[in-house]
Motif scaffolding. Structure first.
Motif, PDB file in Angstrom:
ATOM      1  N   TYR A  42       4.150  -4.623  -1.542  1.00 39.92           N
ATOM      2  CA  TYR A  42       3.505  -4.967  -0.287  1.00 39.92           C
ATOM      3  C   TYR A  42       2.049  -4.551  -0.254  1.00 39.92           C
ATOM      4  N   SER A  43       1.583  -3.872  -1.295  1.00 36.51           N
ATOM      5  CA  SER A  43       0.188  -3.455  -1.319  1.00 36.51           C
ATOM      6  C   SER A  43      -0.700  -4.669  -1.499  1.00 36.51           C
ATOM      7  N   CYS A  44      -1.906  -4.544  -0.968  1.00 39.71           N
ATOM      8  CA  CYS A  44      -2.838  -5.655  -0.967  1.00 39.71           C
ATOM      9  C   CYS A  44      -3.623  -5.678  -2.272  1.00 39.71           C
ATOM     10  N   GLN A  45      -3.191  -6.533  -3.189  1.00 40.35           N
ATOM     11  CA  GLN A  45      -3.877  -6.664  -4.472  1.00 40.35           C
ATOM     12  C   GLN A  45      -5.048  -7.627  -4.357  1.00 40.35           C
TER      13      GLN A  45
ATOM     14  N   PHE B  97       0.424 -12.193  14.571  1.00 40.58           N
ATOM     15  CA  PHE B  97       1.585 -11.613  15.245  1.00 40.58           C
ATOM     16  C   PHE B  97       1.767 -10.173  14.803  1.00 40.58           C
ATOM     17  N   ALA B  98       2.142  -9.321  15.734  1.00 44.24           N
ATOM     18  CA  ALA B  98       2.375  -7.910  15.420  1.00 44.24           C
ATOM     19  C   ALA B  98       3.814  -7.740  14.954  1.00 44.24           C
ATOM     20  N   VAL B  99       4.070  -8.179  13.735  1.00 48.48           N
ATOM     21  CA  VAL B  99       5.429  -8.099  13.193  1.00 48.48           C
ATOM     22  C   VAL B  99       5.852  -6.651  13.018  1.00 48.48           C
ATOM     23  N   HIS B 100       4.880  -5.770  12.793  1.00 48.42           N
ATOM     24  CA  HIS B 100       5.159  -4.331  12.728  1.00 48.42           C
ATOM     25  C   HIS B 100       4.462  -3.644  13.896  1.00 48.42           C
ATOM     26  N   SER B 101       5.059  -2.572  14.352  1.00 47.85           N
ATOM     27  CA  SER B 101       4.569  -1.918  15.563  1.00 47.85           C
ATOM     28  C   SER B 101       3.453  -0.928  15.316  1.00 47.85           C
ATOM     29  N   GLU B 102       3.258  -0.501  14.063  1.00 46.64           N
ATOM     30  CA  GLU B 102       2.187   0.455  13.794  1.00 46.64           C
ATOM     31  C   GLU B 102       1.740   0.351  12.350  1.00 46.64           C
ATOM     32  N   MET B 103       0.517   0.772  12.153  1.00 48.99           N
ATOM     33  CA  MET B 103      -0.027   0.833  10.802  1.00 48.99           C
ATOM     34  C   MET B 103      -0.060   2.287  10.361  1.00 48.99           C
ATOM     35  N   LEU B 104       0.385   2.526   9.141  1.00 50.94           N
ATOM     36  CA  LEU B 104       0.440   3.899   8.635  1.00 50.94           C
ATOM     37  C   LEU B 104      -0.970   4.414   8.372  1.00 50.94           C
ATOM     38  N   HIS B 105      -1.156   5.688   8.668  1.00 49.87           N
ATOM     39  CA  HIS B 105      -2.457   6.322   8.460  1.00 49.87           C
ATOM     40  C   HIS B 105      -2.272   7.524   7.543  1.00 49.87           C
ATOM     41  N   PRO B 106      -2.730   7.420   6.317  1.00 46.53           N
ATOM     42  CA  PRO B 106      -2.559   8.535   5.377  1.00 46.53           C
ATOM     43  C   PRO B 106      -3.362   9.748   5.810  1.00 46.53           C
ATOM     44  N   GLU B 107      -2.908  10.899   5.362  1.00 43.23           N
ATOM     45  CA  GLU B 107      -3.544  12.146   5.761  1.00 43.23           C
ATOM     46  C   GLU B 107      -4.635  12.580   4.778  1.00 43.23           C
ATOM     47  N   GLU B 108      -4.954  11.715   3.846  1.00 42.12           N
ATOM     48  CA  GLU B 108      -5.955  12.087   2.842  1.00 42.12           C
ATOM     49  C   GLU B 108      -7.333  12.226   3.484  1.00 42.12           C
TER      50      GLU B 108
ATOM     51  N   ILE C  11      -6.953  -1.097   3.893  1.00 42.54           N
ATOM     52  CA  ILE C  11      -5.951  -1.698   4.781  1.00 42.54           C
ATOM     53  C   ILE C  11      -4.590  -1.153   4.387  1.00 42.54           C
ATOM     54  N   GLN C  12      -3.988  -0.384   5.285  1.00 44.36           N
ATOM     55  CA  GLN C  12      -2.753   0.323   4.990  1.00 44.36           C
ATOM     56  C   GLN C  12      -1.538  -0.560   5.258  1.00 44.36           C
ATOM     57  N   ASN C  13      -0.402  -0.085   4.713  1.00 46.58           N
ATOM     58  CA  ASN C  13       0.862  -0.742   5.032  1.00 46.58           C
ATOM     59  C   ASN C  13       1.311  -0.372   6.444  1.00 46.58           C
ATOM     60  N   CYS C  14       2.330  -1.082   6.938  1.00 48.67           N
ATOM     61  CA  CYS C  14       2.781  -0.913   8.324  1.00 48.67           C
ATOM     62  C   CYS C  14       4.231  -0.478   8.369  1.00 48.67           C
TER      63      CYS C  14
ATOM     64  N   LYS D 195      -6.771  -4.334  11.771  1.00 47.92           N
ATOM     65  CA  LYS D 195      -6.110  -5.232  10.836  1.00 47.92           C
ATOM     66  C   LYS D 195      -6.190  -6.683  11.325  1.00 47.92           C
ATOM     67  N   ALA D 196      -6.128  -6.868  12.638  1.00 51.88           N
ATOM     68  CA  ALA D 196      -6.273  -8.211  13.195  1.00 51.88           C
ATOM     69  C   ALA D 196      -7.674  -8.752  12.931  1.00 51.88           C
ATOM     70  N   MET D 197      -8.675  -7.902  13.001  1.00 52.15           N
ATOM     71  CA  MET D 197     -10.045  -8.333  12.725  1.00 52.15           C
ATOM     72  C   MET D 197     -10.206  -8.760  11.272  1.00 52.15           C
TER      73      MET D 197
END
Length: 927
Positions: A19-22, A42-53, A60-63, A108-110
């Motif tokens: 699912y990573s964006c290649q 469409f917001a198929v997922h309810s949130e985007m993951l935010h890494p702690e790095e 662009i992170q996975n959701c 992500k929508a932008m």
């Protein structure tokens, strides 16, 4: 034209995750080729993951949080496009699609929108910067989405650069109707203005005015809260508290604020209605916490979650109370349900969402329904790849159908069809297989006037780009142990009314009114709200409407005043009542009593008249002044008694003018005649030569009566001409109108009464002077007594009349008129009637001569007789002396001496008998 190209950035999260964006194509969630491509957000997922790095990189992170309901909307878009392609709507022109997952994140929508702007057939997905995009052909012609208003606002501003039409099936923020800021935005649903108005209408219809509001702290939540606040204020609904929850579940304060919101709900015991403007995953977290705290309220759901199956299946959801919400009007989606049944046969190569769903089925298939749903929503894309290994693919037909939200599915299909109809309009004279056949801004103009056939009805966008469809009022009901989302009513957005299909559903609506959610108890009709120190207008005390005011509805802010003077209202009144009109009526017991007294007086006058007529030649009648004078006096008494009837019944102009004038002139005539009688008697029996001379000068019977009465006639005439009495409505009693005669001029009224009093006083003085006359001639004594009765009556009348009001005010004047009239009548005539009837032996000429002889003999010692004359044609005599009791010549041992001409000197205080008889005959004949 010079331009600068921008490349869509796409960064790799992890090289071993599919699912990573290649590259840019990995960014697409679902796609299909076509002559004309439509984008989808469409917001198929309810949130985007935010890494702690650290540091944070622009990646662009996975959701996480797969949303079944939104996934179904993507399938609805695909179904609508496939249906159009399989129809003759576009005549051989095929539609393609590119659907992107916004993960409910603006950033992500932008990124997705930026790819929409990239030039068509560009291998590098470059977005050219140009000053004029009129001929620019982007890779897509229109966009369907996004799911949330906050995302739509951001995307629409970007798409407006090239005027790419955006048709959203779910973004309802009122601000998106602003065509200046969002010129290319359309939607197939009403704006939040209609939703918040519908909510306020429901709240008002249910009698609630003290509510709480919970919203997400994003553009959608804030705008919805603002719109609702305006509607609530306009309808006298107060917001007891507002709680804003973070827009993103990843916010570290999210759970703390949820706890705080629930605590607020628990503490506000008088708030039993909560309005919720939140996304589904926010509501899910809130409700789980509320169930733990045993919260039981009425929850009003916004269109975001009013039909959310995953919320209605929360364990113990029934403990929360009643949930009623507003969902978008649904249509016939049977073809979409058929599409879902055939979904396992669809290829998944170009639909990552479908692949992910199948993998989720494999991971969560062993769980019960709600746990199964929770499992799907909680899997991140990275975790899903690990958990799905070595799992058999399992398909559940029931799950997708059970999670359909008909309103969103219908509006999504409608959005696609609106774009398709606009494309049809552009392709009439063009070869639309060529992507450059028309530009997005041309499609935008076509979209403004497009008409779509929906369930045999024509629908179109209004000037704000909205479709004014109705709302379904949804009620969550427990049926057979399961929470079902039922349609209770339909809300007509244009008319602002609820439409019920049957009585049972209307009963459900009426049951909501049983719950009270008010800061204060409702003020009943007859009461009014009195604002307390609370800043909220809904917190008040109920006080009674004051006198002459009323309220006819509940919870009125002010009492109406009974404007017309003929109406009144008691304290705590719900209406105005016509005032009772009061006056002294013929049927009033007191009026009847007074009329009987007047009638008796008339009978008495007539009786006296008869008695005097029958005894016309008797000395008593002659001594009373003769029959003519008696008739005049009795006639005036009759008129006075008659005047009392003008004080009774409905006052009229005629009665008001007549009653005082008739009384005043009649009484003056009566007093004038009695005054003449007093003068005559005093003249006859006076031994004082000076007084006799004065009395002879003023004793002019006819001129005196005419003059005295004439003066009163002049007074009354001036009164009636210049300040005439009139009918007056007295409003001094709150609940009544007293019809009375206003005298017009108190001064004129006083002059009239004062003139009568002056005559009566003069009469009193003359009568008092002759109070010691012989008994049978002693009219003066009775006249004196009659005048005293008159004075006492009218002296008492003045303060009583001044302090009395009401319908019995005329009765006061009637009483004083009757008292004074009876007093004078009785004192003047009853003694004579007594003599005529019961002492007939004294009513002879000889008896009168004897009485006068005795009186004259006894009076010689006190009065010096200077002259006695008999004015007759046949004889006269004079008795002349010097001044009274000349002590030097005519006094012997203190006794007065009298001398009659031709007679010897009379010594002593007693006249000789022959002189006394002569004087007596003189007195009788003069009287």
């Amino acid at each position: 034209m010079a331009f600068v190209s921008f490349l869509i950035p796409c960064f790799v999260i992890s090289t071993d995750v599919a699912y990573s964006c290649q590259n840019a194509d990995d960014f697409v969630g679902a796609s299909a080729p076509g002559d004309i491509v439509i984008g989808g957000l469409f917001a198929v997922h309810s949130e985007m993951l935010h890494p702690e790095e650290d540091p944070i990189k622009p990646v662009i992170q996975n959701c996480a949080g797969f949303e079944i309901q939104v996934f179904l909307q993507t399938l609805a878009m695909i179904h609508a496009i496939e249906t159009i392609n399989n129809s003759t709507l576009l005549s051989g022109v095929t539609l393609g699609y590119e659907i992107y997952d916004t993960c409910a994140e603006v950033t992500k929508a932008m990124a997705s929108a930026l790819r929409f702007l990239s030039k068509s057939n560009s291998s590098e997905d470059a977005v050219e910067f140009k000053c004029n995009y009129s001929d620019y052909i982007p890779r897509i012609k229109a966009v369907t989405g996004a799911s949330y208003s906050e995302v739509s606002m951001a995307v629409s501003r970007l798409l407006a650069l090239q005027l790419i039409p955006q048709v959203s099936p779910a973004s309802s923020a009122e601000i998106l109707s602003d065509k200046i800021r969002f010129p290319s935005f359309f939607r197939t649903i009403p704006s939040d203005f209609h939703q918040t108005r519908a909510m306020t209408h429901l709240i008002c219809e249910s009698g609630w005015n003290w509510i709480g509001v919970i919203a997400t702290d994003d553009d959608n939540g804030r705008f919805a809260l603002e719109s609702f606040g305006v509607q609530a204020m306009a309808n006298n609904v107060c917001i007891a508290f507002k709680e804003m929850l973070p827009a993103y579940l990843s916010d570290s304060t999210f759970h703390t604020k949820v706890d705080h919101a629930v605590e607020k709900i628990v503490k506000e015991t008088r708030v039993n209605v909560i309005v919720v403007f939140m996304r589904q995953f926010h509501v899910l977290k809130l409700f789980k916490k509320a169930i733990e705290r045993n919260v039981n309220k009425i929850w009003i759901a916004s269109d975001n979650w009013s039909a959310a199956v995953k919320i209605s299946t929360i364990p113990n959801i029934r403990q929360l109370g009643t949930i009623v919400g507003f969902g978008f009007k649904s249509g016939d989606i049977s073809s979409f349900q058929d599409f879902l049944r055939n979904l396992p046969e669809k290829p998944t190569e170009n639909n990552k969402f479908l692949r992910e769903y199948i993998m989720l089925l494999s991971v969560c298939a062993h769980l019960e329904y709600h746990d199964f749903q929770t499992c799907i929503s909680s899997q991140s894309q990275d975790d899903l790849l690990e958990n799905a290994e070595n799992k058999h693919q399992i398909w559940r037909d029931d799950f997708l159908n059970a999670n359909i939200e008909p309103g969103f599915i219908h509006s999504t299909i409608l959005a696609v069809y609106a774009i398709a109809y606009a494309i049809k309009g552009q392709c009439k004279d063009r070869d639309c297989k060529d992507p450059s056949a028309f530009t997005p801004w041309e499609l935008l103009e076509e979209l403004k006037k497009v008409i779509v056939i929906d369930d045999d009805k024509e629908v179109k966008f209004n000037s704000n780009g909205d479709m004014s469809t109705n709302y379904d009022v949804l009620l969550w009901k427990e049926i057979d142990g399961h929470m079902q989302i039922t349609t209770m009513a339909e809300y007509d957005a244009e008319k602002g009314d609820f439409i019920f299909e049957d009585e049972e559903k209307k009963k459900d609506f009426l049951d909501l009114k049983k719950v009270q959610s008010t800061c204060s108890q409702h003020c009943r009709p007859g009461q009014v709200k009195k604002v307390t120190e609370s800043p909220h207008t809904c917190c008040y005390e109920c006080v009674y409407c004051p006198e002459n005011h009323y309220s006819n509805q509940t919870d009125m802010d002010y009492c109406y005043r009974c404007n017309n003077k003929t109406y009144w209202a008691p304290i705590n009144s719900t209406t105005c009542y016509r005032k009772t009109i009061y006056f002294l009526t013929w049927t009033d017991w007191f009026a009847i009593f007074l009329l009987l007294l007047s009638a008796f007086g008339v009978v008495l006058v007539l009786s006296i008249c008869v008695i005097f007529t029958k005894n016309l030649d008797t000395p008593v009648v002659k001594a009373s002044g003769g029959l003519t004078v008696c008739y005049i006096i009795l006639f005036s008494h009759f008129l006075i008694f008659l005047s009392t009837i003008f004080f009774i019944d409905v006052p009229t102009e005629f009665k008001c003018k007549t009653r005082q004038a008739l009384f005043g002139i009649s009484f003056t005539l009566c007093i004038s005649c009695i005054l003449i009688k007093s003068l005559k008697i005093l003249l006859a029996f006076s031994f004082d030569p000076k007084l006799q001379n004065f009395l002879k000068c003023v004793y002019k019977p006819i001129p005196t009566v005419v003059t005295c009465t004439g003066i009163q006639v002049i007074i009354c005439t001036f009164w009636l001409v210049f300040r005439t009495p009139f009918v007056n409505q007295n409003f001094s009693i709150p609940n009544a109108i007293i019809l009375e005669c206003n005298e017009g001029s108190i001064v004129a009224f006083g002059i009239m009464l004062g003139y009568i009093a002056a005559l009566a006083f003069i009469c009193f003085l003359f009568a008092f002077k002759g109070r010691k006359l012989p008994e049978n001639y002693n009219e003066a004594k009775f006249i004196t007594f009659g005048m005293l009765i008159y004075f006492i009556a009218w002296i008492v009348f003045i303060p009583v009349y001044a302090t009395t009001f009401g319908k019995y005010l005329p009765a006061v004047e009637i009483i004083v008129v009757l008292i004074s009239n009876y007093g004078i009548l009785c004192c003047t005539f009853l003694p004579k009637c007594y003599v005529i009837i019961y002492k007939q032996e004294t009513n002879t000429k000889s008896a009168f001569l004897k009485m006068v002889y005795t009186y004259s003999s006894k009076s010689a010692g006190s009065i010096a007789v200077s002259q006695v004359s008999l004015d007759s044609k046949s004889s006269s005599f004079r008795d002349t002396t010097a001044d009274s009791c000349k002590t030097e010549k005519n006094s012997v041992n203190g006794n007065c001496h009298f001398q009659v001409p031709g007679q010897p000197l009379i010594k002593g205080n007693v006249l000789p008998k022959n002189v006394a008889r002569t004087v007596a005959r003189k007195r009788v004949s003069s009287i």
